[in-house]
Design a protein around this motif. Structure first.
Motif: not given
Lengths: 559, 347
Positions: B204-206, B210-211, B214, B218-220, B240
């Motif tokens: 879900k967009p959040q 920069r996130a 990231k 993390e491989g998401i 970062q």
């Protein structure tokens, strides 16, 4: 709060005295002042650029409403559980650490909701320390290997809000519970009621007005929040409001959504009120014996201590700890010698606001008691829902009347004296204090009302019989009895103002930073590390007066 | 009945308090010194202060700032002709357009500004001026993708199913991108595209831009949408930089119309009590020195042609920018906002 319906200086039975009229006018005048910002927002809602509702209803509105409802229900239940249980434990029992917890339970209150949201996301998200440790321990390597609750979710938001908002309930209920006289409880026990029965039949009903105040504040604060819910991608009504205002440039449409939120707040207040129409509780105010806490031992003592500790740990120690860690790590990037000035600005604003609000809240509540008027009452009721409105919208509600007033004065001055006055009030800290007053009145008013509601009208009558007018009774009877409630209100207003952001941002003078606005320039970009030092200072600077007031409130008890 | 003893609030204490209140109220300043410029800013102080300080050093003109993210247009509107503000510094075409609609800014005719800022990046009647450029980039995982280029249109391609991350579709940067898609392809086509992108989202967009990078680390997800300067911000942040190093920065649509570009900009208010000083500052911001500082410190692209971006920013390579004017993009913003709701992009 319904004590107002038992007027003491009743105009019908006695002749209409001058002071009573005077009090009515005072109420009217104060209520109008506080209502102006709210009314300006409602006024704006009549002039939308475009009717947004067909679009909203056919697309996202159902979800906004449903999410808002779930969020409020969740926060309502969880924060009541946290706040009432801890207040009850501290007020009625002795257990290890009770003295410490009596003030430490207030600490989470100094942490802004959006800050605790950042902190827990930092800890609990996939890349956070917590999950990383789990992966290390169990040898997992990707998100597909295991399940972990998503912190950025509705449930996460409910937990975050409850952790920092429960002190509203703790504080208001603790004051009420401590003001309870032991005789009432002993009477209940001697009539054969057990602990639980006494709790539900005697203790809770008398605490109810206070609980209602705390809960109303908690829920309105939840309703008006934008920072936390947008960070967690939880789409409440405020999401729709900001979208309509900033993306569609439709301020009128946004004001309509704000009006809807105010409607929800009014509905909540109405439901609460009508549900306890029958209940009216007074106590003599002059205590026969102060409440003597029962000593808990063994398992019960451990449970009580653990419960309180977990609240303080999760709501304060973890966020403050992580902020401290980042503050040290990023000290060089974030330290500025201007911090002292920012802290002084924050303290000055919060102190003034607390002072103004305590005075206004007490006057309004008291005048309704001695000079009740249906019209004034509904105005005051209305004025107190400014809290449910997002701060930025209320700020616009302050900008509009102040700007209009300033320009009117300027116009008059120009036509009379050939020289303008410029803007007198806009862009001064008066504008900020005005917004705080409109926003936080409900805190001081609610506390004053619930405090007054516990003072039996026979006290007023006695004073009257002894020939004292309303002013003297207020000064000599009500204020001393209200002191603890008012101190609690002052604490809440103070801390709320320390944390207040949207209105301060929009209304402030040039080059005027508070700790909150300073934090925001980083926090708005999710730069947790850089904002840590200033955020920590809000917490620390906000805490000092909290502890002082709390001490005063405790001394009162032993006096 | 004995009344409890009464210590406070005595009238004396009360009146002292009221004096404090009065003193507090009048301390709000509204100083109008001779040499100053008053600024309402949507940009964070830490981003612009060094540049403003340089201006003050060079000219002796002081700058006063109020930073706020919303409400600036409303404040200007009600303050009217008496407003103390001279300039508005802001980001995104949406905010600039808001000022135009609120009718609180005036056009400036300055040869310096006209020469320094290409027509595409200022309003056609010179009501506002872009000062820096930011590209809406696509970040691609170094590990899990092997592409060197991409088009925004490709983001709806099923090959990216479950592999894309972005912030809220409602964020002004995404709204401007979607508005540019509408300008190029029409609303119906853009709706189809947006649905396709939503279907490809990994979560879900959040979070902010920069996130998303990231999340690649993390491989998401494997692709992320984000503004260019964040790459610089992350690379120069100790904690970062590993996020940024996990991804390549891609400039979309290089084989056709070029990458979508947004601006941060400035506008002169209608009331502007210090108009001459304000225009001096506007001109200063468009000149080489300030343009270089923007690029060195905030990793943005200079709007003035010929000014070299900072070494780090230049190292991401030359790129071709979409020539669609920001005025044109502004026209489609409202459609874009409604489209995001319609396809329930954030849901």
């Amino acid at each position: 709060m319904e004590a107002i319906s038992a007027p003491v200086f009743d105009a019908g039975r006695h002749q209409q005295t001058e002071p009573v009229q005077w009090w009515r006018w005072l109420t009217f005048f104060l209520a109008v002042l506080v209502l102006i910002p709210l009314v300006s927002v409602l006024y704006l809602s009549f002039f939308p650029d475009e009717n947004i509702w067909p679009h909203l209803i056919s697309t996202v509105l159902p979800r906004y409403l449903l999410t808002t409802a779930w969020l409020m229900l969740g926060v309502g239940l969880l924060s009541t559980f946290f706040g009432l249980t801890s207040a009850w434990l501290v007020a009625h029992y002795h257990f290890p650490g009770r003295r410490f917890f009596s003030w430490a339970l207030l600490l989470p209150f100094a942490v802004p909701a959006y800050v605790i949201a950042y902190v827990y996301t930092d800890l609990l998200e996939y890349s956070g320390t917590f999950q990383a440790t789990l992966r290390e321990l169990f040898g997992w390597s990707s998100p597909r290997d295991y399940w972990f609750p998503e912190i950025r979710s509705l449930g996460g938001a409910i937990l975050m809000f409850s952790l920092v908002l429960y002190p509203y309930i703790y504080l208001t209920c603790r004051a009420a519970l401590q003001e309870q006289s032991e005789s009432l409880i002993l009477a209940s026990r001697s009539l054969g009621a057990g602990t639980l029965k006494t709790l539900f039949r005697v203790i809770l009903p008398t605490v109810r007005p206070a609980l209602a105040v705390g809960l109303a504040l908690t829920l309105m604060e939840t309703l008006n929040d934008y920072g936390t819910v947008s960070y967690f991608a939880v789409q409440t009504l405020t999401a729709g409001l900001y979208d309509t205002w900033l993306n569609l440039s439709n301020l009128g449409g946004a004001a309509q959504i704000a009006a809807l939120m105010v409607g929800i707040a009014l509905l909540l207040l109405y439901l609460e009120r009508s549900s306890r129409k029958q209940v009216k509780t007074y106590q003599s105010g002059v205590k026969v014996r102060p409440l003597e806490p029962t000593r808990l031992t063994g398992r019960h003592a451990v449970m009580a201590t653990t419960f309180c500790f977990l609240l303080v740990f999760a709501g304060f120690l973890i966020p403050a700890g992580l902020l401290s860690y980042y503050a040290v790590l990023y000290f060089e990037q974030s330290w500025t010698s201007d911090f002292v000035e920012y802290a002084l600005n924050s303290l000055q604003l919060s102190f003034l606001a607390a002072l103004i609000l305590i005075i206004v809240g007490t006057l309004l509540a008291y005048s309704q008691r001695i000079a009740p008027s249906r019209f004034n009452k509904s105005m005051v009721r209305m004025a107190s829902v400014g809290y449910a409105m997002p701060g930025a919208v209320l700020a616009v509600g302050v900008i509009v009347p102040l700007g209009t007033f300033d320009n009117w004065v300027d116009g008059v001055a120009k036509s009379w004296f050939d020289t303008g006055t410029g803007l007198l009030l806009s862009g001064t800290i008066f504008a900020i204090l005005y917004a705080y007053s409109a926003r936080f009145l409900t805190v001081s008013l609610g506390s004053a009302e619930s405090g007054l509601a516990r003072i039996t009208p026979t006290m007023d009558q006695a004073a009257r019989t002894l020939g004292h007018g309303p002013w003297t009774s207020l000064r000599r009877i009500h204020l001393p009895l209200l002191r603890r409630s008012l101190l609690a209100a002052a604490i809440i207003v103070f801390v709320d103002c320390m944390k207040e952001l949207p209105a301060t941002l929009i209304l402030r003078p040039f080059n005027f930073e508070t700790l909150a606005t300073f934090v925001y320039q980083y926090a708005s970009d999710e730069l947790l590390e850089q904002s840590a030092l200033a955020a920590l200072m809000i917490v620390v600077v906000g805490l000092l007066p909290v502890l002082l007031l709390n001490k005063a409130s405790n001394n009162e008890k032993s006096a | 009945m004995k009344f409890p003893s009464l210590k406070r609030p005595s009238l004396k204490r009360l009146s002292t308090s009221l004096l404090v209140v009065a003193a507090g109220l009048t301390s709000g300043q509204q100083a109008v010194a001779a040499d100053e410029v008053n600024i309402y800013s949507n940009r964070q102080p830490f981003l612009i202060q060094p540049i403003l300080d340089t201006f003050t050093r060079k000219t002796g003109i002081e700058t006063n700032v109020v930073f706020a993210k919303s409400g600036v247009a409303e404040r200007l509107k009600t303050e009217g002709a008496n407003s103390p503000a001279d300039l508005v510094l802001t980001v995104d075409i949406g905010r600039l357009q808001e000022l135009v609609e609120a009718d609180v800014i005036q056009s400036v005719n300055s040869d310096i500004l006209n020469n320094n800022i290409p027509q595409q990046f200022r309003s056609k009647d010179n009501l506002w001026f872009g000062l820096t450029l930011r590209v809406r980039n696509v970040y691609a995982s170094k590990e899990r993708t092997d592409i060197n280029g991409i088009a925004y249109e490709d983001l709806s391609n099923p090959e990216w199913k479950g592999r894309i991350c972005t912030r809220s579709g409602k964020h002004q940067y995404n709204i401007a991108l979607i508005a540019s898609m509408i300008a190029h392809h029409g609303e119906a086509e853009t709706e189809k595209w947006l649905k396709g992108v939503k279907a490809n989202l990994a979560q879900k967009p959040q979070g902010n831009d920069r996130a998303q990078v990231k999340a690649i680390k993390e491989g998401i997800c494997d692709l992320a949408i984000g503004n260019s300067y964040y790459y610089g911000v992350m690379l120069t942040d100790e904690n970062q930089s590993e996020w940024a190093r996990s991804a390549n920065i891609l400039f979309p649509n290089q084989s056709n119309r070029g990458a979508h570009v947004n601006v941060s900009g400035v506008a002169l208010t209608k009331a502007a009590p210090n108009k001459a000083n304000a225009i001096k500052l506007m001109e200063f911001l468009s000149e080489e020195l300030a343009q270089r500082m923007y690029s060195e410190q905030n990793f943005e692209y200079p709007v003035k042609p010929g000014v070299k971006a900072s070494g780090l920013v230049s190292s991401w390579g030359e790129f071709k920018a979409d020539t669609l004017s920001l005025d044109e993009i502004a026209k489609h913003r409202e459609q874009a906002v409604k489209l995001v709701d319609k396809v329930d992009f954030d849901g």
